[in-house]
Design an enzyme around this catalytic site. Structure first.
Site, PDB file in Angstrom:
ATOM      1  N   LYS A 116     -29.051  18.273  10.602  1.00  0.00           N
ATOM      2  CA  LYS A 116     -28.932  17.775   9.232  1.00  0.00           C
ATOM      3  C   LYS A 116     -28.072  18.697   8.379  1.00  0.00           C
ATOM      4  CE  LYS A 116     -33.119  14.981   8.710  1.00  0.00           C
ATOM      5  NZ  LYS A 116     -33.547  14.938  10.103  1.00  0.00           N
ATOM      6  N   GLU A 200     -34.333  20.541  -0.013  1.00  0.00           N
ATOM      7  CA  GLU A 200     -33.605  19.648  -0.917  1.00  0.00           C
ATOM      8  C   GLU A 200     -34.443  19.328  -2.145  1.00  0.00           C
ATOM      9  OE1 GLU A 200     -30.671  17.099   1.997  1.00  0.00           O
ATOM     10  OE2 GLU A 200     -32.523  16.165   1.318  1.00  0.00           O
ATOM     11  N   HIS A 235     -43.388   9.588   5.223  1.00  0.00           N
ATOM     12  CA  HIS A 235     -41.947   9.510   5.494  1.00  0.00           C
ATOM     13  C   HIS A 235     -41.628   8.619   6.698  1.00  0.00           C
ATOM     14  CE1 HIS A 235     -41.492  12.667   2.533  1.00  0.00           C
ATOM     15  NE2 HIS A 235     -42.335  13.406   3.199  1.00  0.00           N
ATOM     16  N   ARG A 292     -27.808   5.889  16.595  1.00  0.00           N
ATOM     17  CA  ARG A 292     -28.413   4.958  17.547  1.00  0.00           C
ATOM     18  C   ARG A 292     -28.736   3.669  16.818  1.00  0.00           C
ATOM     19  NH1 ARG A 292     -33.569   5.222  15.596  1.00  0.00           N
ATOM     20  NH2 ARG A 292     -34.294   7.224  14.817  1.00  0.00           N
TER      21      ARG A 292
END
Length: 641
Positions: A116, A200, A235, A292
Site C-alpha cells: 500500500k 492515514e 472493514h 484481481r
C-alpha cells in the site's frame, strides 16, 4: 482461446469460472484440498486434482503443487480466482516460467500495487489523489505515534500488504494507539507475512466507492463504472451495489479517469479494482488497487450486461478488450448481499458445521445466486465461511431493494449460525433504504440491527409442536416395528385413545428462557402452514421459517431439568478452532463482566474473549502460541458477587 484451464481456487468463484469456461467450450480442472474432496467446484469441473491437506498453507497456497497439477492435466492457463494466490507476484512469475498463462495482471503490476505504501507513492506520481497520511518505510512505534499526532485523530492504522479488513484499526485517541498498533501488526503478520503498516487520516462519514477497470495486452484500458461498498463491518464489505447512489456524471467521469490512470501507471492487464474513499463534499482519495477480480463483481455484470470472467479469459488469451469506453453503458440497479456462516450476535464470529438444510432463491432475470456449497456440504474452519452471494437487479434502486428483501425472505439455512436475519434487518433500515450511506452505517443503525430478543408468535410454537409430535410418532412406530408388532397392534395407535375419552398429547418446548407446553390435537390453519415454508430439525431443535424469519425451539423431555445452559462456562470455551495469541490479564485477577481476558486467532482474524460475569480468573489452561480445539475450556473462572 484455451483448451483447458486450471482453477487455483475454491468456493463460489471456482464454480463461476467453471460455468463460464463451459459456455466457451473450455475444459476445466479443479484443484482441491483433502477437506474439499467432495466440494461443489470439484463436482462441477471436468477434472480434479488433490493438492494437499486441509489447511490452505499446505494446499491452496502451495504454488508448486498447483503448477504440478497443471502439468499433469495438460492445462494451458491458470485462473487464480480471488484470495489465495490471486495477488501473488511470485506465483504469476512461476506460471510464466512454466509456460502457463496466469489469468491476471503481470507480476510487475501485482508487485507495484501489493504494498500500500509503495502504491500510494506511485499514485502520487501519476496524479491520483491520496488520503493525507504517512506511507513510508520507517516503522518505529514511537515514530508512527508521532505521525498519528501530526495527522490528527482519528487515524486509521492499515497493514501495508493487507486487504479484506485484516490488519486495520481505527484509533480515536493517542492513549489507544500502542495497543491498536500491536494488534494490527500481529494480524498482518499472520495474514500476509508482513507486519509493516501505514497511518492515514480517518475520513469521517466516508463512502467506499470502487471502480472496475480492465486492461488488455494491446495497451487498451477501460473502466466499467463504479460500485458502492460502504456498508461494512470491521472493514469487510457486507452489501455492494452499482451504480453508486447519488453519483453525478461529473464525479463518475472523474473517478473513472483516476482509476484508468492508476491502472495505466502499472501497465495493468485483466480485471482489477481501484478503491477510493469519498468525502461527503465530493472529494475522493485513492485507497488501494486490488489486482484481481472482486467478490462483488456480479453487480457490475448485472448493470453492464457483461461477463467479466469471459473478459478475463479472452484478454488472457491475447484478445483485445471486447468493447471501447464509449460503447459501455449502465442499465438499472443491482445489489449484492453476502450470506455468511457467522453469528452477528457474537461479534460476527464465524460458524462451522454441516448445512443440514439449505434453500436459496431460484435464479431468474432479477435474482442471481452464486454459491460454492449445497445442502449437505460442510462449512469448515479452514476457509472463508461464505455460503452464497445473493444478487438482485431491477430498473431502479427502489425496485432492486424490494427484490432483495423478498429474496432474503426466501433464504433458509440450518446447521450453522448465519447472517440472513441480520441482512434482512440491514436492508430494511432507514439509512440503507434512503441511501444515506457511509462506512459507519451498521454502527449507526445498531439499535435496529440488534433488537432485544422477542418471544416467538403463537403459530411458531404450534408448528414446532406439530413437528415434534410427528417425530415422536415416527419413533413410536419404529419401536413397534422393531418389537415385531403387527399392523393391528394397539401399540401402533397414536391417537391418544382412552376408554373415557382421548388423552391430551402435550409437547413441551423451550425458546431461550421461555418454556411452554402445548396440546397438538388440532392442526394449524392451512394458510399459516403454507406461510411456514419449512420446519427443519437439526441438533435436537426445530427451526421454524415463518414470514421471512427463523425461530429455533428445543423440545423439553421429562428428566431434562430446566434445560438452561451454563452461560458462564459457555463464555469461557473456545468458540472455534484456533490459536491463543495473547493473555490479557494475570492469573488471580479480579475482573468485571465484559473485561477482555484472552485473544484468539482463527480464520486469520483476531477474536477477544471477555469475562462473562464479575469474578476472578483462577488460571489459564493454555499459553500464548498454543492451538486449541473448538469447545475446550480456555480458563478457570470463579464468579463472585
Amino acid at each position: 482461446m484455451f483448451g483447458k484451464v486450471l482453477i487455483a481456487n475454491r468456493g463460489e468463484i471456482a464454480c463461476r469460472v467453471v460455468r463460464t469456461a463451459r459456455r466457451l467450450g473450455i475444459a476445466t480442472v479443479a484443484v482441491h484440498s483433502e477437506a474439499d474432496a467432495n466440494a461443489r467446484h470439484v463436482r462441477l469441473a471436468d477434472e480434479a486434482v488433490c493438492i494437499g491437506p486441509a489447511p490452505a498453507r499446505a494446499s491452496y497456497l502451495v504454488g508448486d503443487r498447483i503448477l504440478a497439477a497443471a502439468r499433469q492435466t495438460g492445462a494451458q492457463a491458470i485462473h487464480p480466482g480471488y484470495g489465495f494466490l490471486s495477488e501473488n507476484a511470485d506465483f504469476a512469475d512461476a506460471c510464466e516460467r512454466a509456460g502457463l498463462v496466469f489469468i491476471g495482471p503481470p507480476a510487475s503490476a501485482i508487485r507495484a500495487m501489493g504494498s500500500k505504501s509503495a502504491a500510494k507513492a506511485l499514485m502520487a506520481a501519476a496524479g491520483v489523489p491520496l488520503t493525507p497520511g504517512y506511507h513510508g518505510d520507517k516503522q518505529d512505534a514511537g515514530f508512527l505515534a508521532a505521525q498519528a499526532d501530526r495527522i490528527g485523530y482519528p487515524v486509521l492504522i492499515k497493514a501495508s500488504a493487507g486487504g479484506g479488513g485484516k490488519g486495520m484499526r481505527r484509533v480515536d485517541a493517542p492513549a489507544d494507539f500502542e495497543a491498536a498498533l500491536l494488534s494490527c501488526r500481529r494480524e498482518a503478520l499472520n495474514a500476509f507475512g508482513d507486519d509493516q503498516v501505514l497511518i492515514e487520516q480517518y475520513v469521517l462519514r466516508p463512502r467506499h466507492i470502487e471502480v472496475q477497470v480492465f486492461g488488455d495486452r494491446q495497451g487498451g484500458c477501460v473502466h466499467l463504472f463504479e460500485r458502492d461498498c460502504s456498508v461494512q463491518r470491521r472493514h469487510q464489505k457486507v452489501l455492494e451495489e452499482a451504480p453508486a447512489p447519488g453519483m453525478t456524471p461529473e464525479r463518475r467521469a472523474a473517478m473513472g479517469r483516476a482509476a484508468v490512470d492508476a491502472a495505466r501507471a502499472v501497465g495493468y492487464v485483466g480485471a482489477g479494482t481501484v478503491e477510493f474513499i469519498a468525502q461527503p463534499d465530493g472529494r475522493f482519495y485513492f485507497m488501494e488497487m486490488n489486482t484481481r477480480l472482486q467478490v462483488e463483481h456480479p453487480v457490475t455484470e448485472l448493470v453492464t450486461g457483461l461477463d467479466l470472467v469471459e473478459w478475463q479469459l479472452r484478454v488472457a488469451a491475447g484478445e483485445p478488450l471486447p468493447l471501447r469506453q464509449e460503447q459501455l453503458s449502465l442499465t438499472g440497479h443491482a445489489i449484492e448481499a453476502r450470506l455468511y456462516a457467522e453469528d452477528p450476535d457474537k461479534g460476527f464470529l464465524p460458524s462451522t458445521g454441516r448445512l443440514t438444510h439449505l434453500a436459496l432463491p431460484a435464479d431468474s432475470a432479477h435474482v442471481r445466486v452464486d454459491s460454492g456449497v449445497e445442502c449437505g456440504d460442510e462449512i469448515t474452519p479452514h476457509y472463508d465461511p461464505m455460503i452464497a452471494k445473493l444478487v438482485v437487479w431491477d430498473h431502479d434502486r427502489a425496485r432492486a431493494l424490494a427484490r432483495l428483501r423478498r429474496a432474503l425472505a426466501e433464504v433458509q439455512v440450518v446447521g450453522v449460525a448465519n447472517n440472513v436475519g441480520f441482512l434482512s434487518r440491514l436492508v430494511a433500515t432507514p439509512s440503507f433504504a434512503d441511501a444515506d450511506l457511509d462506512t459507519a452505517l451498521i454502527e449507526r443503525e445498531h439499535g435496529r440491527l440488534f433488537p432485544p430478543p422477542q418471544d416467538p408468535p403463537e403459530d411458531v410454537w404450534r408448528l414446532a409442536a406439530q413437528a415434534e409430535r410427528q417425530r415422536e410418532d415416527r419413533c413410536t412406530l419404529a419401536a413397534a416395528d422393531a418389537a415385531g408388532d403387527g399392523p393391528d397392534s394397539p401399540w401402533r395407535l397414536l391417537d391418544g385413545w382412552r376408554p373415557n375419552g382421548r388423552a391430551p398429547r402435550p409437547v413441551t418446548l423451550r425458546h431461550g428462557e421461555v418454556v411452554r407446553t402445548l396440546a397438538v390435537d388440532e392442526a394449524l390453519p392451512h394458510g399459516r402452514r403454507r406461510a411456514a415454508t419449512a420446519v427443519a430439525g437439526a441438533d435436537g431443535r426445530w427451526h421454524v421459517f415463518l414470514d421471512g424469519r427463523v425461530w429455533v425451539l428445543a423440545p423439553v423431555h421429562a428428566g431434562d431439568g430446566d434445560g438452561a445452559e451454563d452461560d458462564v462456562a459457555r463464555g469461557l470455551r473456545a468458540p472455534m478452532p484456533g490459536k491463543v495469541i495473547a493473555l490479557l490479564v494475570a492469573e488471580g485477577a479480579a475482573v468485571e463482566a465484559g473485561t477482555p481476558l484472552l485473544v484468539m486467532e482463527a480464520m486469520k482474524m483476531e477474536h477477544t474473549l471477555q469475562a462473562p460475569a464479575k469474578g476472578v480468573v483462577s488460571a489459564f489452561r493454555f499459553v500464548a502460541g498454543e492451538q486449541v480445539d473448538e469447545g475446550v475450556e480456555l480458563l478457570d473462572f470463579e464468579v463472585r458477587p
